[in-house]
Write a protein that holds these residues in place. Structure first.
Motif, short mmCIF file in Angstrom:
data_model
loop_
_atom_site.label_atom_id
_atom_site.label_comp_id
_atom_site.label_asym_id
_atom_site.label_seq_id
_atom_site.Cartn_x
_atom_site.Cartn_y
_atom_site.Cartn_z
N LEU A 91 10.53 -4.76 -3.68
CA LEU A 91 10.04 -3.85 -2.66
C LEU A 91 10.23 -2.39 -3.06
O LEU A 91 9.32 -1.56 -2.94
CB LEU A 91 10.77 -4.11 -1.33
CG LEU A 91 10.44 -3.13 -0.20
CD1 LEU A 91 9.01 -3.28 0.25
CD2 LEU A 91 11.40 -3.31 0.96
N LEU A 92 11.40 -2.08 -3.57
CA LEU A 92 11.70 -0.70 -3.93
C LEU A 92 10.84 -0.27 -5.11
O LEU A 92 10.37 0.88 -5.18
CB LEU A 92 13.19 -0.58 -4.27
CG LEU A 92 13.84 0.77 -4.03
CD1 LEU A 92 13.60 1.23 -2.61
CD2 LEU A 92 15.34 0.68 -4.30
N HIS A 112 -0.99 10.85 -3.75
CA HIS A 112 0.38 11.04 -4.23
C HIS A 112 1.11 9.71 -4.27
O HIS A 112 1.07 8.93 -3.31
CB HIS A 112 1.16 11.99 -3.31
CG HIS A 112 0.86 13.43 -3.56
ND1 HIS A 112 1.06 14.02 -4.78
CD2 HIS A 112 0.38 14.40 -2.75
CE1 HIS A 112 0.71 15.30 -4.71
NE2 HIS A 112 0.29 15.55 -3.49
N PHE A 144 -0.15 7.04 -1.37
CA PHE A 144 -0.71 7.31 -0.05
C PHE A 144 -2.23 7.35 -0.18
O PHE A 144 -2.77 7.82 -1.18
CB PHE A 144 -0.20 8.64 0.49
CG PHE A 144 1.25 8.60 0.90
CD1 PHE A 144 1.63 8.08 2.13
CD2 PHE A 144 2.24 9.08 0.05
CE1 PHE A 144 2.96 8.02 2.50
CE2 PHE A 144 3.58 9.03 0.42
CZ PHE A 144 3.94 8.51 1.65
N GLU A 145 -2.90 6.86 0.87
CA GLU A 145 -4.35 6.73 0.75
C GLU A 145 -5.14 7.79 1.49
O GLU A 145 -6.27 8.08 1.14
CB GLU A 145 -4.77 5.33 1.25
CG GLU A 145 -4.43 4.26 0.23
CD GLU A 145 -4.63 2.85 0.75
OE1 GLU A 145 -5.15 2.69 1.86
OE2 GLU A 145 -4.25 1.91 0.02
N LEU A 164 19.55 5.35 -7.52
CA LEU A 164 18.92 4.71 -6.36
C LEU A 164 18.21 3.42 -6.76
O LEU A 164 18.15 2.47 -5.99
CB LEU A 164 17.86 5.65 -5.78
CG LEU A 164 18.27 6.55 -4.63
CD1 LEU A 164 17.11 7.46 -4.26
CD2 LEU A 164 18.69 5.72 -3.43
N LEU A 187 -1.83 13.79 1.92
CA LEU A 187 -0.93 13.07 1.01
C LEU A 187 -1.71 12.16 0.07
O LEU A 187 -1.14 11.62 -0.88
CB LEU A 187 0.05 12.22 1.81
CG LEU A 187 1.09 12.98 2.63
CD1 LEU A 187 1.73 12.04 3.65
CD2 LEU A 187 2.15 13.55 1.72
N TYR A 194 3.83 3.16 -4.86
CA TYR A 194 2.89 3.22 -3.73
C TYR A 194 2.19 4.58 -3.69
O TYR A 194 2.83 5.63 -3.75
CB TYR A 194 3.62 2.98 -2.39
CG TYR A 194 2.69 3.21 -1.22
CD1 TYR A 194 1.68 2.30 -0.91
CD2 TYR A 194 2.77 4.38 -0.47
CE1 TYR A 194 0.79 2.53 0.11
CE2 TYR A 194 1.88 4.62 0.57
CZ TYR A 194 0.90 3.70 0.85
OH TYR A 194 0.01 3.94 1.86
N SER A 248 7.84 -1.48 -5.74
CA SER A 248 6.49 -1.27 -5.19
C SER A 248 6.41 0.08 -4.49
O SER A 248 5.42 0.79 -4.58
CB SER A 248 6.14 -2.34 -4.16
OG SER A 248 6.24 -3.60 -4.72
N LEU A 249 7.48 0.39 -3.77
CA LEU A 249 7.52 1.66 -3.04
C LEU A 249 7.34 2.85 -4.00
O LEU A 249 6.60 3.78 -3.72
CB LEU A 249 8.85 1.78 -2.30
CG LEU A 249 9.09 3.08 -1.55
CD1 LEU A 249 8.15 3.19 -0.35
CD2 LEU A 249 10.54 3.20 -1.08
N ALA A 299 11.16 15.98 -4.64
CA ALA A 299 12.10 16.38 -3.59
C ALA A 299 13.52 16.45 -4.14
O ALA A 299 14.27 17.38 -3.85
CB ALA A 299 12.02 15.41 -2.41
N PHE A 336 4.57 7.69 -4.06
CA PHE A 336 5.83 7.98 -3.39
C PHE A 336 6.92 8.36 -4.39
O PHE A 336 7.71 9.27 -4.15
CB PHE A 336 6.29 6.79 -2.55
CG PHE A 336 7.63 7.04 -1.94
CD1 PHE A 336 7.75 7.85 -0.83
CD2 PHE A 336 8.78 6.53 -2.52
CE1 PHE A 336 8.99 8.15 -0.30
CE2 PHE A 336 10.02 6.82 -1.99
CZ PHE A 336 10.13 7.62 -0.88
N LEU A 360 6.89 11.93 -5.27
CA LEU A 360 7.43 12.77 -4.21
C LEU A 360 8.95 12.70 -4.19
O LEU A 360 9.63 13.70 -3.99
CB LEU A 360 6.87 12.34 -2.85
CG LEU A 360 5.34 12.42 -2.71
CD1 LEU A 360 4.92 12.03 -1.29
CD2 LEU A 360 4.82 13.81 -3.04
N LEU A 361 9.48 11.50 -4.46
CA LEU A 361 10.94 11.36 -4.53
C LEU A 361 11.53 12.26 -5.61
O LEU A 361 12.47 13.01 -5.38
CB LEU A 361 11.31 9.90 -4.80
CG LEU A 361 12.79 9.64 -5.11
CD1 LEU A 361 13.66 9.86 -3.88
CD2 LEU A 361 13.01 8.23 -5.65
#
Lengths: 320, 320
Positions: free
Chosen positions: B68-69, B85, B77-78, B112, B82, B75, B71-72, B94, B87, B90-91
């Motif tokens: 899951l992580l 981009h 954004f559609e 992480l 955003l 991932y 995939s995240l 940031a 994710f 963006l991590l």
């Protein structure tokens, strides 16, 4: 271990949860899902996700992860098309997309942040908070209600649209709680919207838990102008259907005159006007320093102190 | 435990690292910092951050976190501002803002994601990749170079601007490596840009490590059209300053005629034209199935197989 359920959303919840995190209790935060302002509002509109902002604050409050990770969650991008979005909101929205469920997203974010206890959205349906004023004006959305200066002239109704089903886990938590804490928090934007969800008031009335109402420190001008403790109690009781509270926690300390004057435009301090054995009058004021949490700075500087609030709540827990 | 340093960036690196992750080796990924397309390009322009895209792919490849992580992280954004981009980008951006350092951001993201080994940006300075073609046209940026169809007509030079200082940790890793793996990957956009950073070629020449060159599977039309293994080897040797390689790993298997035809517009299969004991000819082809990793789908369907690639590399490691 005693089960403590905190009902609210936004900054008020944040302060109570952060304080309670240090104690040996089984914590659940139930969070309003009416937010539609700022970064949260844009994500709702553009991505069709559920509102992440209040959940994010609760997750951070309960997080046992590094300071860095907590700062990251509250970090807001400053420039470009990302400007204004908090990273934690993007995390929750991306997780919702990847898992296909907001509840699952909150659970996974909770794992990443090593939270103590759990965070539950009060509903997982898309809702808008609306309010019809006495002058027949309809306030559409939490943001419009938050900004309104006309609510204190009277309103006919406040409701969620469409009328949402409650998250079933919320009913379970309320049923099995030893102590339920309602407030503090945005009155028409966080505290009451939780009660408006189908089944919550009923569950609160039926629960065998002790219930504590934490009154807000400050009235909000144009909204709860002139309210005293009795007004808050009467209004929330009208939504719950009966006066369920065993304890009413009220701040008894006074901020400096300077600060009261400075915030006179936002609203005045709430006074207690009830002579009732349920009233606990205590110094609940937080330090008046700037916080790196932008949300706290913006919304209130006269605010509850996490530690003092938690200490008073724990006195009751120890007594159960 | 043997120290294996993989130099590249982007999808090529991803495949090699994902395979090597399963083995008991001390892994380091050195990543090109020239990317300026898509989500990465927007973040560079709008936020002034260093390019996160290739680093993200390496982190995911080395991650031992949940599916899951991972995939995240990939991932995208559609919708809305955003849209496009990923994710993970963006991590990283940031984290760069919150920590004040891209290196620190990569380190924290690695924690992480529970990565095996480490990921090092080849430089932590803002650079642009540029190329001057024989027709005097200047290609500005990795994206323009990636899309160009004129490179195979000859180029005068390829360089990073401003000429960047190397990340000192990269030199240390190259120095203490037991095995250095270069390639596969975007030839002018990932593999060569790493060598262009001040000090990298020098460190490679001096390192006592065994060195393996993994040749790309496919030529890229308009860029490396007609290249055979000798051309790749000659060109990279010209940037390193001498032929440092102990092994040259080349795919010996053929994809189906269907697939070759389908990809004829993108480029043709690379053939080996060297008769040299350093050549290892092996079946390195991956399954031709769709992957949920959008980057892989988009860039290539005839690609290396993680497991086969890692098996061949590990035969050499076991021999050290």
């Amino acid at each position: 271990m005693k089960k403590v359920v905190v009902i609210g959303g936004g900054t008020g919840n944040f302060v109570a949860l952060r304080g309670l995190k240090r104690y040996d209790v089984d914590l659940t935060a139930i969070v309003s899902m009416a937010d539609d302002g700022g970064s949260t509002g844009i994500l709702r509109d553009e991505l069709g996700v559920l509102p992440p902002g209040d959940v994010r604050q609760c997750l951070v409050a309960l997080s046992n992860s590094s300071r860095l990770l907590r700062s990251l969650m509250n970090y807001r991008f400053e420039n470009g098309n990302l400007g204004g979005h908090s990273f934690g909101n993007l995390l929750l929205s991306a997780l919702e997309k990847v898992t296909g469920s907001f509840e699952k997203a909150v659970e996974e974010a909770g794992k990443l942040l090593f939270i103590k206890g759990k965070v539950l959205p009060v509903t997982v349906h898309q809702v808008r908070l609306k309010m019809i004023l006495n002058n027949r004006k309809i306030l559409e959305g939490e943001k419009e209600i938050y900004l309104s200066q006309d609510i204190d002239k009277g309103y006919k109704s406040i409701y969620l649209e469409p009328y949402p089903k409650v998250n079933p886990s919320v009913i379970e938590e309320i049923k099995h709680a030893d102590l339920i804490v309602i407030g503090p928090g945005g009155w028409y934007t966080s505290v009451i919207p939780n009660i408006l969800v189908d089944g919550v008031a009923d569950a609160l009335r039926k629960s065998q838990a002790k219930k504590i109402f934490i009154n807000n420190l400050m009235n909000r001008r144009g909204q709860t102008t002139g309210f005293k403790v009795s007004h808050y109690l009467k209004e929330i009781t009208s939504y719950i259907g009966e006066d369920i509270f065993d304890y009413i926690l009220v701040n008894g300390a006074k901020p400096s005159e300077d600060l009261i004057e400075k915030y006179a435009e936002e609203g005045e301090l709430v006074e207690n006007n009830i002579d009732d054995e349920r009233i606990i009058l205590a110094d609940l004021l937080g330090p008046m320093i700037l916080s790196s949490n932008h949300d706290l700075i913006r919304r209130n500087l006269i605010r509850h102190d996490s530690k003092k609030l938690a200490q008073e709540i724990m006195k009751i827990v120890d007594y159960l």
